[in-house]
Design a protein around this motif. Structure first.
Motif, PDB file in Angstrom:
ATOM      1  N   PHE A  23       0.828  -1.201   0.000  1.00 58.50           N
ATOM      2  CA  PHE A  23       0.000   0.000   0.000  1.00 58.50           C
ATOM      3  C   PHE A  23       0.866   1.256   0.000  1.00 58.50           C
ATOM      4  N   GLN A  24       0.512   2.174  -0.877  1.00 53.37           N
ATOM      5  CA  GLN A  24       1.104   3.503  -0.866  1.00 53.37           C
ATOM      6  C   GLN A  24       0.111   4.468  -0.222  1.00 53.37           C
ATOM      7  N   PRO A 118      -3.700   0.767  -2.912  1.00 51.45           N
ATOM      8  CA  PRO A 118      -3.058  -0.544  -3.048  1.00 51.45           C
ATOM      9  C   PRO A 118      -2.390  -0.681  -4.413  1.00 51.45           C
ATOM     10  N   ALA A 119      -1.221  -1.297  -4.417  1.00 52.09           N
ATOM     11  CA  ALA A 119      -0.578  -1.690  -5.671  1.00 52.09           C
ATOM     12  C   ALA A 119      -1.046  -3.112  -5.963  1.00 52.09           C
ATOM     13  N   ILE A 120      -1.715  -3.317  -7.078  1.00 53.41           N
ATOM     14  CA  ILE A 120      -2.376  -4.601  -7.314  1.00 53.41           C
ATOM     15  C   ILE A 120      -2.011  -5.188  -8.675  1.00 53.41           C
ATOM     16  N   ILE A 121      -2.162  -6.498  -8.759  1.00 54.84           N
ATOM     17  CA  ILE A 121      -1.979  -7.230 -10.002  1.00 54.84           C
ATOM     18  C   ILE A 121      -2.960  -8.396  -9.971  1.00 54.84           C
ATOM     19  N   SER A 122      -3.502  -8.759 -11.106  1.00 56.59           N
ATOM     20  CA  SER A 122      -4.467  -9.860 -11.127  1.00 56.59           C
ATOM     21  C   SER A 122      -3.770 -11.176 -10.772  1.00 56.59           C
ATOM     22  N   ILE A 136      11.072 -10.905  -7.143  1.00 56.44           N
ATOM     23  CA  ILE A 136      11.628  -9.593  -7.491  1.00 56.44           C
ATOM     24  C   ILE A 136      10.541  -8.522  -7.416  1.00 56.44           C
ATOM     25  N   LEU A 137       9.364  -8.849  -7.936  1.00 55.48           N
ATOM     26  CA  LEU A 137       8.241  -7.909  -7.911  1.00 55.48           C
ATOM     27  C   LEU A 137       7.887  -7.532  -6.479  1.00 55.48           C
ATOM     28  N   ARG A 138       7.754  -8.516  -5.609  1.00 57.56           N
ATOM     29  CA  ARG A 138       7.390  -8.249  -4.214  1.00 57.56           C
ATOM     30  C   ARG A 138       8.480  -7.463  -3.491  1.00 57.56           C
ATOM     31  N   ASP A 139       9.743  -7.871  -3.690  1.00 56.40           N
ATOM     32  CA  ASP A 139      10.840  -7.170  -3.016  1.00 56.40           C
ATOM     33  C   ASP A 139      10.927  -5.716  -3.468  1.00 56.40           C
ATOM     34  N   THR A 140      10.707  -5.486  -4.757  1.00 53.35           N
ATOM     35  CA  THR A 140      10.782  -4.130  -5.298  1.00 53.35           C
ATOM     36  C   THR A 140       9.691  -3.246  -4.699  1.00 53.35           C
ATOM     37  N   PHE A 141       8.480  -3.797  -4.598  1.00 49.72           N
ATOM     38  CA  PHE A 141       7.402  -2.984  -4.049  1.00 49.72           C
ATOM     39  C   PHE A 141       7.573  -2.732  -2.557  1.00 49.72           C
ATOM     40  N   ILE A 142       8.155  -3.670  -1.833  1.00 51.20           N
ATOM     41  CA  ILE A 142       8.454  -3.428  -0.422  1.00 51.20           C
ATOM     42  C   ILE A 142       9.390  -2.226  -0.290  1.00 51.20           C
TER      43      ILE A 142
END
Length: 210
Positions: A23-24, A118-122, A136-142
């Motif tokens: 979440f941003q 929320p940052a979301i993806i299907s 990588i996607l999860r770590d980057t958004f963290i």
């Protein structure tokens, strides 16, 4: 949002085929208007407040007889100048970037609502990614979220200091006044509780509210 409440919301999204990557935030929302300073919920009575057309944002302002009217963002400054709306509510960053201090007389630090994106993806798209790319996607958004929250927090005092240099008059809601807003908007909480998952979400959120 980075703990129990955020996990609860993410689980709610996952049940609907949406993966939350965190979440941003834009921070707390504040009130501006052209009619009078707002020191209590009664000062909102009769104001025509423009809000984003979320059902529950509209319901908040209807509950205190303060409009909740719809005006496209690009037309808002003109609407103030034409007297079609009295005020609006947004985070300080938006108030400054739109230069609303030039067309509004009063700013109330109300913290009446907290803005979260929320940052979301299907799930379909996420599950098609290789496992290493998912990580990588999860770590980057963290990393992105931690940086973004810190920037918003650090910017608030600077933004408030800047607004004190403009012609807009700034006042702050007392704790008692905030309680008055909360009591007046109780019906909105009750309505939200009727939504799927709403009661559980409110019960978790209530642990963080004094």
């Amino acid at each position: 949002m980075q703990g129990e409440l955020g996990r609860h919301m993410s689980n709610h999204l996952a049940e609907r085929g949406i993966i939350s990557l965190g979440f941003q935030t834009a921070g707390f929302r504040q009130l501006t208007n052209n009619v009078r300073p707002v020191h209590s919920v009664s000062d909102m009575d009769g104001l025509q407040m423009r809000v984003s057309q979320s059902h529950f944002l509209v319901a908040q302002f209807q509950a205190i007889n303060a409009g909740g009217i719809s005006i496209p963002w690009g037309e808002l400054r003109g609407a103030f100048e034409a007297g079609l709306a009295d005020g609006q509510e947004n985070p300080l960053s938006t108030i400054i970037s739109a230069e609303l201090y030039d067309v509004q007389n009063y700013l109330t630090i109300s913290n009446h609502s907290f803005t979260v994106y929320p940052a979301i993806i299907s799930s379909y798209t996420y599950n098609r990614l290789p496992h290493d790319l998912r990580q990588i996607l999860r770590d980057t958004f963290i990393e992105i979220h931690a940086l973004q929250w810190a920037q918003i927090s650090e910017a608030f005092d600077e933004q408030l200091e800047y607004l004190h240099t403009t012609d807009i008059a700034v006042n702050y809601l007392s704790t008692a006044a905030m309680q008055g807003f909360r009591a007046a908007m109780q019906g909105v909480y009750d309505e939200f509780a009727q939504m799927p998952g709403g009661a559980n979400l409110l019960s978790v959120a209530a642990r963080y509210v004094n």
